[in-house]
Design a protein around this motif. Structure first.
Motif, PDB file in Angstrom:
ATOM      1  N   PRO A   1      30.080 -24.863 -56.609  1.00 37.40           N
ATOM      2  CA  PRO A   1      30.025 -25.429 -55.753  1.00 37.40           C
ATOM      3  C   PRO A   1      28.416 -25.908 -54.861  1.00 37.40           C
ATOM      4  O   PRO A   1      27.627 -26.186 -54.866  1.00 37.40           O
ATOM      5  N   ARG A   2      28.802 -24.702 -54.140  1.00 34.29           N
ATOM      6  CA  ARG A   2      27.666 -24.898 -52.645  1.00 34.29           C
ATOM      7  C   ARG A   2      26.423 -25.067 -52.790  1.00 34.29           C
ATOM      8  O   ARG A   2      25.579 -25.459 -52.161  1.00 34.29           O
ATOM      9  N   GLU A   3      26.365 -23.798 -53.711  1.00 38.24           N
ATOM     10  CA  GLU A   3      24.794 -23.027 -54.708  1.00 38.24           C
ATOM     11  C   GLU A   3      24.993 -23.874 -55.772  1.00 38.24           C
ATOM     12  O   GLU A   3      22.915 -23.673 -55.611  1.00 38.24           O
ATOM     13  N   GLN A   4      24.761 -24.931 -55.914  1.00 40.88           N
ATOM     14  CA  GLN A   4      25.018 -25.609 -57.149  1.00 40.88           C
ATOM     15  C   GLN A   4      24.225 -24.708 -58.498  1.00 40.88           C
ATOM     16  O   GLN A   4      23.371 -24.945 -58.966  1.00 40.88           O
TER      17      GLN A   4
ATOM     18  N   VAL B   1      21.999 -21.271 -64.267  1.00 37.13           N
ATOM     19  CA  VAL B   1      21.896 -22.475 -64.162  1.00 37.13           C
ATOM     20  C   VAL B   1      21.984 -22.878 -62.843  1.00 37.13           C
ATOM     21  O   VAL B   1      22.664 -22.497 -61.892  1.00 37.13           O
ATOM     22  N   ARG B   2      20.642 -23.144 -61.953  1.00 36.92           N
ATOM     23  CA  ARG B   2      20.628 -23.794 -60.939  1.00 36.92           C
ATOM     24  C   ARG B   2      20.562 -25.620 -60.735  1.00 36.92           C
ATOM     25  O   ARG B   2      20.431 -26.067 -61.922  1.00 36.92           O
ATOM     26  N   ARG B   3      21.025 -25.824 -59.523  1.00 39.72           N
ATOM     27  CA  ARG B   3      20.765 -27.458 -59.549  1.00 39.72           C
ATOM     28  C   ARG B   3      22.005 -28.050 -60.154  1.00 39.72           C
ATOM     29  O   ARG B   3      21.870 -28.978 -60.769  1.00 39.72           O
ATOM     30  N   ALA B   4      23.121 -27.253 -60.042  1.00 42.06           N
ATOM     31  CA  ALA B   4      24.116 -28.301 -61.149  1.00 42.06           C
ATOM     32  C   ALA B   4      25.388 -28.418 -60.899  1.00 42.06           C
ATOM     33  O   ALA B   4      25.709 -28.177 -59.145  1.00 42.06           O
ATOM     34  N   HIS B   5      25.466 -30.238 -60.762  1.00 42.29           N
ATOM     35  CA  HIS B   5      26.776 -30.192 -59.973  1.00 42.29           C
ATOM     36  C   HIS B   5      28.356 -30.401 -60.203  1.00 42.29           C
ATOM     37  O   HIS B   5      29.076 -30.860 -59.448  1.00 42.29           O
TER      38      HIS B   5
ATOM     39  N   LEU C   1      27.140 -28.659 -68.161  1.00 39.16           N
ATOM     40  CA  LEU C   1      26.763 -29.081 -66.490  1.00 39.16           C
ATOM     41  C   LEU C   1      26.255 -30.682 -66.514  1.00 39.16           C
ATOM     42  O   LEU C   1      24.638 -30.561 -67.116  1.00 39.16           O
ATOM     43  N   ASP C   2      26.487 -30.893 -65.061  1.00 42.31           N
ATOM     44  CA  ASP C   2      26.064 -32.168 -65.444  1.00 42.31           C
ATOM     45  C   ASP C   2      24.717 -31.239 -64.009  1.00 42.31           C
ATOM     46  O   ASP C   2      24.845 -31.137 -62.837  1.00 42.31           O
ATOM     47  N   VAL C   3      23.283 -31.390 -64.779  1.00 39.52           N
ATOM     48  CA  VAL C   3      22.193 -31.000 -63.487  1.00 39.52           C
ATOM     49  C   VAL C   3      21.119 -32.317 -63.006  1.00 39.52           C
ATOM     50  O   VAL C   3      21.178 -32.701 -63.912  1.00 39.52           O
TER      51      VAL C   3
END
Length: 145
Positions: free
Chosen positions: A35-38, A69-73, A118-120
């Motif tokens: 989560p910290r790295e999204q 997967v980047r920018r994942a919340h 994943l919410d992105v």
């Protein structure tokens, strides 16, 4: 065959990437959400659909690969038990459902009805092979009936 490295930044790119991971197998223990790295990381054994059957051995290829997967919340599991670390999932597709573009839901859909969502913030997905291929006599197939 050279090691595969792909990036997806839109739905068209994602469709190509999804084709390369179709029928990959993923152990639940090889799924990480940071989560910290999204970031979400899925280490898998992907079936090499663009490879050819070895005439000598009759084998197809699989390769160890990582999907990130980047920018994942957030990451939600539907029909997948995150505590069942030994469970093996067969990936069917990676898709994107837009909400308020560019945001949306990135979905990994598995055989048997399971899904990870994943919410992105946007589509930012990478796929990279991690090593040499190995042979398998098993050609993935699906009951379409």
């Amino acid at each position: 065959m050279d090691q595969l490295k792909l990036a997806a930044l839109d739905q068209e790119d994602l469709a190509v990437l999804s084709a390369h991971v179709q029928d990959a197998v993923i152990s639940v223990s090889d799924i990480r959400f940071l989560p910290r790295e999204q970031t979400a990381i899925f280490v898998m054994n992907r079936f090499v659909w663009d490879g050819k059957k070895d005439r000598r051995t009759g084998h197809y290829e699989r390769r160890r690969a990582a999907l990130s997967v980047r920018r994942a919340h957030s990451l939600r599991a539907l029909g997948v038990d995150p505590r069942a670390k030994g469970q093996v999932l067969e990936l069917l597709a990676v898709t994107f459902e837009p909400k308020d573009e560019p945001t949306g839901e990135l979905r990994l859909t598995f055989a048997g009805g399971g899904m990870l969502a994943l919410d992105v913030e946007c589509i930012e997905v990478q796929l990279a092979d991690l090593g040499a291929a190995w042979g398998t006599k098993n050609l993935p197939s699906h009951d379409l009936g």
